[in-house]
Structure formats: C-alpha cells, structure tokens
Design a protein around this motif. Structure first.
Motif, PDB file in Angstrom:
ATOM      1  N   MET A   1       0.842  -1.182   0.000  1.00  0.00           N
ATOM      2  CA  MET A   1       0.000   0.000   0.000  1.00  0.00           C
ATOM      3  C   MET A   1       0.879   1.234   0.000  1.00  0.00           C
ATOM      4  SD  MET A   1      -2.922   0.923   2.724  1.00  0.00           S
ATOM      5  CE  MET A   1      -1.728   0.926   4.014  1.00  0.00           C
ATOM      6  N   LYS A   2       1.359   1.571  -1.167  1.00  0.00           N
ATOM      7  CA  LYS A   2       2.330   2.631  -1.267  1.00  0.00           C
ATOM      8  C   LYS A   2       1.717   4.000  -1.039  1.00  0.00           C
ATOM      9  CE  LYS A   2       5.938   4.355  -4.312  1.00  0.00           C
ATOM     10  NZ  LYS A   2       6.598   4.207  -5.594  1.00  0.00           N
TER      11      LYS A   2
ATOM     12  N   GLY B   1      -4.345   1.841   2.605  1.00  0.00           N
ATOM     13  CA  GLY B   1      -5.427   0.912   2.368  1.00  0.00           C
ATOM     14  C   GLY B   1      -6.465   1.434   1.414  1.00  0.00           C
TER      15      GLY B   1
ATOM     16  N   LYS C   1      -6.412   1.786  -1.737  1.00  0.00           N
ATOM     17  CA  LYS C   1      -6.157   1.393  -3.115  1.00  0.00           C
ATOM     18  C   LYS C   1      -7.183   0.333  -3.481  1.00  0.00           C
ATOM     19  CE  LYS C   1      -2.558  -0.656  -6.000  1.00  0.00           C
ATOM     20  NZ  LYS C   1      -1.239  -1.250  -6.008  1.00  0.00           N
TER      21      LYS C   1
ATOM     22  N   GLN D   1     -10.126  -0.894  -6.944  1.00  0.00           N
ATOM     23  CA  GLN D   1     -10.258  -1.178  -8.348  1.00  0.00           C
ATOM     24  C   GLN D   1     -10.531   0.108  -9.116  1.00  0.00           C
ATOM     25  OE1 GLN D   1     -13.588  -3.190  -7.242  1.00  0.00           O
ATOM     26  NE2 GLN D   1     -12.461  -4.479  -5.918  1.00  0.00           N
TER      27      GLN D   1
ATOM     28  N   MET E   1      -1.332  -2.652   8.589  1.00  0.00           N
ATOM     29  CA  MET E   1      -1.497  -3.830   7.745  1.00  0.00           C
ATOM     30  C   MET E   1      -0.548  -4.909   8.241  1.00  0.00           C
ATOM     31  SD  MET E   1      -3.743  -2.640   5.574  1.00  0.00           S
ATOM     32  CE  MET E   1      -3.709  -3.865   4.287  1.00  0.00           C
TER      33      MET E   1
ATOM     34  N   THR F   1      -0.057 -10.283   4.423  1.00  0.00           N
ATOM     35  CA  THR F   1       0.889 -10.332   3.304  1.00  0.00           C
ATOM     36  C   THR F   1       0.562  -9.318   2.219  1.00  0.00           C
ATOM     37  OG1 THR F   1      -0.443 -12.062   2.253  1.00  0.00           O
ATOM     38  CG2 THR F   1       1.368 -12.771   3.689  1.00  0.00           C
ATOM     39  N   ILE F   2      -0.606  -8.673   2.296  1.00  0.00           N
ATOM     40  CA  ILE F   2      -0.926  -7.621   1.328  1.00  0.00           C
ATOM     41  C   ILE F   2      -0.740  -6.272   1.991  1.00  0.00           C
ATOM     42  CG2 ILE F   2      -2.576  -9.071   0.076  1.00  0.00           C
ATOM     43  CD1 ILE F   2      -4.808  -7.481   1.482  1.00  0.00           C
ATOM     44  N   ASN F   3      -0.594  -5.241   1.177  1.00  0.00           N
ATOM     45  CA  ASN F   3      -0.340  -3.917   1.748  1.00  0.00           C
ATOM     46  C   ASN F   3      -1.373  -2.889   1.320  1.00  0.00           C
ATOM     47  OD1 ASN F   3       0.284  -3.554  -0.905  1.00  0.00           O
ATOM     48  ND2 ASN F   3       2.328  -2.685  -0.561  1.00  0.00           N
ATOM     49  N   SER F   4      -2.560  -3.350   0.892  1.00  0.00           N
ATOM     50  CA  SER F   4      -3.597  -2.403   0.518  1.00  0.00           C
ATOM     51  C   SER F   4      -4.981  -3.016   0.709  1.00  0.00           C
ATOM     52  CB  SER F   4      -3.423  -1.962  -0.940  1.00  0.00           C
ATOM     53  OG  SER F   4      -3.650  -3.048  -1.818  1.00  0.00           O
ATOM     54  N   LEU F   5      -5.970  -2.133   0.832  1.00  0.00           N
ATOM     55  CA  LEU F   5      -7.360  -2.541   0.940  1.00  0.00           C
ATOM     56  C   LEU F   5      -8.166  -1.816  -0.129  1.00  0.00           C
ATOM     57  CD1 LEU F   5      -7.874  -2.263   4.813  1.00  0.00           C
ATOM     58  CD2 LEU F   5      -7.699  -4.380   3.486  1.00  0.00           C
ATOM     59  N   ASN F   6      -9.328  -2.367  -0.457  1.00  0.00           N
ATOM     60  CA  ASN F   6     -10.250  -1.670  -1.331  1.00  0.00           C
ATOM     61  C   ASN F   6     -10.554  -0.296  -0.744  1.00  0.00           C
ATOM     62  OD1 ASN F   6     -13.351  -1.030  -1.621  1.00  0.00           O
ATOM     63  ND2 ASN F   6     -12.703  -2.031  -3.507  1.00  0.00           N
TER      64      ASN F   6
END
Length: 273
Positions: free
Chosen positions: A1-2, A6, A8, A10, A248, A251-256
C-alpha cells in the motif's frame, strides 16, 4: 500500500416526443442520473424530496416491498406503469432492477455550506467525507452507504475526475445517497482550506501517516479518501492537518478504497462516542 493507507482498490439518443424511454434500445443509451433501480433505492427516493416522474414495476408483482412502493407512489400521485421483465431489462443499466425502476429528476447536489448547516441543525461537530478523485461508482456507492450509517453530515467530491451519483451508485448505496448531502466543488484544495478556516480538522490517509487508532479523530473534521490508484494527491496531502494509516499485518499492503474508508469512518465514530 504505497499511497493510501489501504485506499487502493479497483479502478443515446432518443426522441422523447415519439416514444417513451422504456422503448429505447439499451445500446443507444448512456448511464444517466435520471433513473433509479432496485427496491430499496426506489423506496428511499420515495421518502426523499426527489421528484419522481414515473415508476415502472414488474407486471403482476404486487407483493412485499413492491406493494409498499406502489402504495407510496399512489399516495404521491406518481404514475405507475406495469411492464414485463423483458421491458424492464431493456431499461436497466445495472442489470439488477428487482422488478422496479423509477424515472426521476437529476440528483440534487448540495452546497458545502448545506453540509455544515446540517451539522449545526443537529447540534453536532461537522463530520465530512472528502473524496479525492474516487472514480469507481461501486466504491463511491459503498462509501456513501457507510458514511450514511456512520452519521456523516455530507460528502464532497470534485466536479472533474470523480464518479457522480448515477444508477449504479444509487444501487450500491442501497438508496443511502438519497439521504446524504453530496456537494460537487471546482477546486478541492481551496474547499479544504475553506473548511479549515471554518474550524474543521482535515485528516488525510496515506501509508506514511500515523496509525489511525493512535490519532485524535474527535471534534469537527473532514476525512480525505484518496483515489483508487494514486491515493490522495500531493497538494491535498499537504493541506491536511494530519495523515493517518490503517495498520497492515498480513501479506498484502492495501485494501479496497471503500473498505479502508469504512474502517477509518468507524474509528471516528468510536472516538466520537
């Protein structure tokens, strides 16, 4: 999630005189702000001050919420037209009309001052959601629904590079858009400065911010939600009083975008008590 803590996610013509909109082929039409689809959205429209010109209902379907819709429409003197499923499918843009579609006047956007006046009427500190180029209508609709549930007083969007209140947005919001004050502004940065001058604390969202649970999110505030791909813009971020993030741990760094917005909104609700 740069970029966004979170956030980020679609990323026709018709002759009104010669025939009703219902007879126009779907391929000749663009999604507009003039039609509402689905039982809850239509019910909410009936409860609001929106002018409804006509309601199309599935032929023979007079049970449950459709029966309530027909009753309320008749009380208001609204024209009701029965139509078979094929006819409704031809009108539908969302492909999920649930047997009812309302033809309405375009969505009535508010002014920013209307949002602040509404908070004052309720004797509450202003709680405003500011969307920085949210372009996905599903994210926009979900954010409206959560904002409504959280008791936010209104939403501010830019006039350009932003999803507008369309059929899809109304459907996803489950009609919540009808009860939400939404303002379109030409210059989002100037609007943020004006809100700050009026005493609002502007909260930005970015991966570089402090953990939202450790931040003071009480009082009069505006929460800035960044776009699905780029997050909040540099100038908007510079205008924020503080920047927060969602921790976070997976293993992921972003959310919808709408999910992340909901997490922050409910943290604000929790802190406001």
């Amino acid at each position: 999630m740069k970029n966004t803590s979170g956030f980020k996610g679609q990323r026709g013509s018709r002759d009104r005189k010669s025939r009703d909109f219902a007879d126009s082929p779907r391929e000749n039409r663009m999604e507009s702000e003039e039609f509402i689809e689905g039982r809850n959205p239509v019910l909410e429209a009936l409860k609001s001050e929106r002018t409804i010109e006509k309601i199309y209902v599935s032929k023979g379907d007079v049970e449950g919420s459709i029966k309530v819709i027909i009753s309320k429409a008749r009380d208001k003197g609204i024209v009701i037209q029965e139509m078979d499923k094929k006819g409704l499918d031809n009108i539908s843009v969302t492909n999920s009309h649930q047997g009812v579609i309302a033809r309405v006047t375009p969505f009535n956007y508010s002014e920013v001052q209307d949002i602040l006046d509404y908070a004052k009427e309720k004797e509450e500190d202003p709680f405003v959601i500011i969307l920085d180029e949210i372009e996905d209508p599903h994210n926009f609709g979900s954010i409206i629904r959560t904002a409504n549930a959280c008791g936010a007083h209104g939403i501010i969007i830019p006039k350009r590079r932003s999803a507008l209140v369309t059929q899809t947005v109304l459907k996803v919001s489950a009609g919540a858009a009808e009860g939400m004050k939404i303002a379109k502004v030409t210059n989002l940065n100037q609007t943020i400065k004006d809100l700050k001058d009026k005493g609002l604390w502007i909260i930005g969202t970015d991966m570089d911010g402090e953990v939202c649970y450790n931040s003071n999110l009480k009082g009069s505030l505006g929460l800035v939600v960044g776009s699905e791909g780029k997050g909040i813009s540099r100038l908007v971020k510079e205008n924020c009083d503080i920047v927060v993030r969602i921790p976070m741990n997976g293993t992921i760094n972003s959310l919808n975008a709408s999910v992340a917005a909901g997490i922050i909104m409910y943290e604000i609700v929790r802190q406001r008590g």
